[in-house]
Design an enzyme around this catalytic site. Structure first.
Site, PDB file in Angstrom:
ATOM      1  N   TYR A   1      -0.782   0.554  10.990  1.00  0.00           N
ATOM      2  CA  TYR A   1      -1.152  -0.155   9.761  1.00  0.00           C
ATOM      3  C   TYR A   1      -0.021  -0.068   8.724  1.00  0.00           C
ATOM      4  O   TYR A   1       0.397  -1.075   8.147  1.00  0.00           O
ATOM      5  CB  TYR A   1      -2.444   0.462   9.193  1.00  0.00           C
ATOM      6  CG  TYR A   1      -2.738   0.067   7.773  1.00  0.00           C
ATOM      7  CD1 TYR A   1      -3.333  -1.159   7.488  1.00  0.00           C
ATOM      8  CD2 TYR A   1      -2.427   0.904   6.703  1.00  0.00           C
ATOM      9  CE1 TYR A   1      -3.602  -1.527   6.174  1.00  0.00           C
ATOM     10  CE2 TYR A   1      -2.691   0.542   5.394  1.00  0.00           C
ATOM     11  CZ  TYR A   1      -3.283  -0.675   5.140  1.00  0.00           C
ATOM     12  OH  TYR A   1      -3.535  -1.046   3.847  1.00  0.00           O
TER      13      TYR A   1
ATOM     14  N   GLU B   1       0.314   3.607   1.877  1.00  0.00           N
ATOM     15  CA  GLU B   1       0.491   4.036   3.277  1.00  0.00           C
ATOM     16  C   GLU B   1       1.905   3.734   3.778  1.00  0.00           C
ATOM     17  O   GLU B   1       2.313   4.221   4.819  1.00  0.00           O
ATOM     18  CB  GLU B   1      -0.531   3.354   4.177  1.00  0.00           C
ATOM     19  CG  GLU B   1      -1.904   3.997   4.167  1.00  0.00           C
ATOM     20  CD  GLU B   1      -1.944   5.347   4.867  1.00  0.00           C
ATOM     21  OE1 GLU B   1      -1.428   5.460   5.981  1.00  0.00           O
ATOM     22  OE2 GLU B   1      -2.500   6.294   4.282  1.00  0.00           O
TER      23      GLU B   1
ATOM     24  N   THR C   1       0.803  -1.230   0.000  1.00  0.00           N
ATOM     25  CA  THR C   1       0.000   0.000   0.000  1.00  0.00           C
ATOM     26  C   THR C   1       0.834   1.279   0.000  1.00  0.00           C
ATOM     27  O   THR C   1       1.952   1.312   0.529  1.00  0.00           O
ATOM     28  CB  THR C   1      -0.901   0.019   1.261  1.00  0.00           C
ATOM     29  OG1 THR C   1      -1.423   1.338   1.445  1.00  0.00           O
ATOM     30  CG2 THR C   1      -0.121  -0.320   2.524  1.00  0.00           C
TER      31      THR C   1
ATOM     32  N   LYS D   1       2.202  -3.098   7.217  1.00  0.00           N
ATOM     33  CA  LYS D   1       2.238  -3.362   5.774  1.00  0.00           C
ATOM     34  C   LYS D   1       3.674  -3.360   5.248  1.00  0.00           C
ATOM     35  O   LYS D   1       3.996  -4.075   4.305  1.00  0.00           O
ATOM     36  CB  LYS D   1       1.401  -2.328   5.022  1.00  0.00           C
ATOM     37  CG  LYS D   1      -0.088  -2.625   5.030  1.00  0.00           C
ATOM     38  CD  LYS D   1      -0.423  -3.780   4.074  1.00  0.00           C
ATOM     39  CE  LYS D   1      -1.901  -4.065   3.990  1.00  0.00           C
ATOM     40  NZ  LYS D   1      -2.228  -5.198   3.115  1.00  0.00           N
TER      41      LYS D   1
HETATM   42  O1  G4F Z   1     -10.573   6.703   3.684  1.00  0.00           O
HETATM   43  P1  G4F Z   1      -9.444   6.666   4.649  1.00  0.00           P
HETATM   44  O2  G4F Z   1      -9.734   6.068   5.970  1.00  0.00           O
HETATM   45  O3  G4F Z   1      -8.265   5.933   3.886  1.00  0.00           O
HETATM   46  P2  G4F Z   1      -6.667   5.901   4.101  1.00  0.00           P
HETATM   47  O4  G4F Z   1      -6.317   6.211   5.494  1.00  0.00           O
HETATM   48  O5  G4F Z   1      -6.054   6.759   3.049  1.00  0.00           O
HETATM   49  O6  G4F Z   1      -6.329   4.373   3.832  1.00  0.00           O
HETATM   50  C1  G4F Z   1      -6.881   3.664   2.718  1.00  0.00           C
HETATM   51  O7  G4F Z   1      -5.991   3.730   1.632  1.00  0.00           O
HETATM   52  C2  G4F Z   1      -4.729   3.094   1.830  1.00  0.00           C
HETATM   53  C3  G4F Z   1      -3.920   3.254   0.546  1.00  0.00           C
HETATM   54  O8  G4F Z   1      -3.160   4.422   0.620  1.00  0.00           O
HETATM   55  C4  G4F Z   1      -4.932   1.640   2.172  1.00  0.00           C
HETATM   56  F1  G4F Z   1      -3.741   1.048   2.391  1.00  0.00           F
HETATM   57  C5  G4F Z   1      -5.797   1.527   3.417  1.00  0.00           C
HETATM   58  O9  G4F Z   1      -6.040   0.145   3.694  1.00  0.00           O
HETATM   59  C6  G4F Z   1      -7.104   2.221   3.163  1.00  0.00           C
HETATM   60  O10 G4F Z   1      -7.771   1.529   2.137  1.00  0.00           O
HETATM   61  O11 G4F Z   1      -8.893   8.131   4.895  1.00  0.00           O
HETATM   62  C7  G4F Z   1      -8.502   8.972   3.844  1.00  0.00           C
HETATM   63  C8  G4F Z   1      -8.188  10.361   4.397  1.00  0.00           C
HETATM   64  C9  G4F Z   1      -7.292  10.357   5.622  1.00  0.00           C
HETATM   65  O12 G4F Z   1      -6.341  11.361   5.485  1.00  0.00           O
HETATM   66  C10 G4F Z   1      -8.220  10.670   6.773  1.00  0.00           C
HETATM   67  O13 G4F Z   1      -7.598  11.357   7.874  1.00  0.00           O
HETATM   68  O14 G4F Z   1      -9.424  10.950   4.813  1.00  0.00           O
HETATM   69  C11 G4F Z   1      -9.198  11.579   6.068  1.00  0.00           C
HETATM   70  N1  G4F Z   1     -10.493  11.695   6.755  1.00  0.00           N
HETATM   71  C12 G4F Z   1     -11.114  12.862   7.074  1.00  0.00           C
HETATM   72  N2  G4F Z   1     -12.267  12.616   7.715  1.00  0.00           N
HETATM   73  C13 G4F Z   1     -11.256  10.680   7.190  1.00  0.00           C
HETATM   74  C14 G4F Z   1     -12.374  11.261   7.799  1.00  0.00           C
HETATM   75  N3  G4F Z   1     -11.096   9.346   7.109  1.00  0.00           N
HETATM   76  C15 G4F Z   1     -12.069   8.538   7.627  1.00  0.00           C
HETATM   77  N4  G4F Z   1     -11.930   7.198   7.518  1.00  0.00           N
HETATM   78  N5  G4F Z   1     -13.185   9.080   8.260  1.00  0.00           N
HETATM   79  C16 G4F Z   1     -13.378  10.439   8.380  1.00  0.00           C
HETATM   80  O15 G4F Z   1     -14.370  10.897   8.932  1.00  0.00           O
END
Ligand code: G4F
Length: 346
Positions: free
Chosen positions: A157, A131, A129, A161
């Protein structure tokens, strides 16, 4: 001879896309589920209904003996290791479980292949990933991260990974296994879990349209991600295992957009134009009638954030002939439309 593929974590977003793709390509497809599931269990039945062609095996990534039995029985030509704790936020609250499943689980499946005596036959794909890059050594700001960029994971995480990435390379180098890493940037879609930000937004927008919800709470609106459609990425996973030599590949779109951009486009699908007011934790998103549709909840901030992810998929484009088909705008619309359709059917 019909090829056999084993997908760990087949019930997840990517597992479902990949299983359907491999079935279309003529593979016999096996997939692992974990838990105390009998064939009569609703979860088991739900997966089977969605993928009637799938042969389900019950095996936890933490259980080497169960994995070894599954691999010995199937003798797969290809193993796709997609099983993981995959939510970055969750990994901060459950770092030990994340290390066990997301790091040691990779070693378990690699060892299962060796213990089954299949290290010269079975090709192995590890779901690595973006990440792992994390962000501090953002050494190619204009072009994005490629396969040679420096790693600096920013979550339990990402660290787990990184272990999976290196143990896969190590088994390739130590035992000559066809063991590869697909380093995938964010990939989303209609099957994404609601704990990820894109699906959280698309679901909330559909509920707002239906009058079931008034506003949505989010964390960091300025985080930027290289967001593609998961359905495009599983073709890349398969291509990675069809090359003469095992190598690692970045799969990405080469574009980056903020959480805020995603919100703006998602609300546009239901005819709402968002205007942003205020700063930091006091920032809100208002629609054209002045109704608050987005507010900040600092609970969703992470102890360490990856501010910006942008991938450089040049190697995959040149060597695999792979590129994404779905644009960012189409991805957002596809997700919101699907949630609107699901809500109106329920
Ligand atoms: O959707 P996210 O939780 O995805 P994140 O952390 O980028 O991870 C995903 O992608 C990775 C690949 O780069 C994978 F390896 C991993 O398994 C997963 O699929 O968050 C995306 C962004 C972050 O910066 C987070 O801080 O959105 C921001 N965010 C803002 N508000 C939020 C929120 N994320 C989540 N989950 N929920 C919120 O309310």
């Amino acid at each position: 001879m019909i090829k056999k593929a084993l997908i760990t974590g087949v019930a997840g977003q990517d597992g479902r896309h990949l299983a359907k793709l491999l079935d279309k390509k003529g593979y016999q497809v096996f997939g692992t589920l974990r838990g105390q599931l009998e064939a009569s269990h609703p979860r088991y039945q739900g997966v089977q209904r969605d993928m009637p062609f799938l042969k389900i095996m019950i095996a936890d990534s933490l259980d080497l003996s169960a994995l070894t039995r599954a691999v010995k029985e199937i003798k797969p030509d290809e193993v796709y290791n997609l099983a993981a704790i995959s939510h970055v936020g969750y990994s901060f609250h459950n770092p030990l479980l994340t290390a066990d499943v997301t790091a040691k689980g990779v070693l378990n499946i690699l060892e299962a292949i060796r213990l089954a005596g299949l290290q010269d036959k079975t090709r192995f794909y590890q779901a690595s990933t973006s990440e792992m890059f994390g962000g501090l050594e953002y050494n190619r700001p204009d072009q994005g991260y490629d396969e040679s960029a420096a790693f600096h994971p920013r979550s339990p995480y990402g660290v787990a990974k990184l272990y999976g990435y290196w143990i896969t390379r190590n088994y390739r180098e130590s035992y000559g296994m066809y063991a590869t890493n697909g380093i995938l940037f964010n990939h989303e879609g209609e099957n994404r879990g609601p704990e990820f930000v894109t699906r959280k937004i698309s679901l909330a927008v559909a509920r707002i349209k239906a009058g079931d919800q008034e506003y949505l709470e989010l964390g960091n609106l300025d985080a930027k991600r290289d967001w593609g459609y998961a359905g495009d990425y599983v073709e890349g996973m398969w291509r990675i295992l069809q090359q003469d030599q095992p190598e690692d590949y970045v799969l990405a779109t080469g574009e980056t957009h903020s959480v805020r951009d995603f919100c703006n486009l998602a609300f546009q699908v239901i005819g709402l134009t968002i205007t942003w007011k205020g700063e930091g934790e006091d920032e809100v998103g208002l629609d054209q009638d002045g109704i608050m549709r987005i507010k900040i909840n600092s609970e969703y901030y992470r102890p360490a954030e990856v501010d910006l992810l942008l991938g450089d998929p040049s190697k995959a484009e040149q060597k695999l002939g792979w590129s994404r088909h779905t644009s960012f705008g189409d991805l957002v619309k596809l997700m919101v439309d699907k949630d609107l359709e699901r809500l109106s059917a329920s």
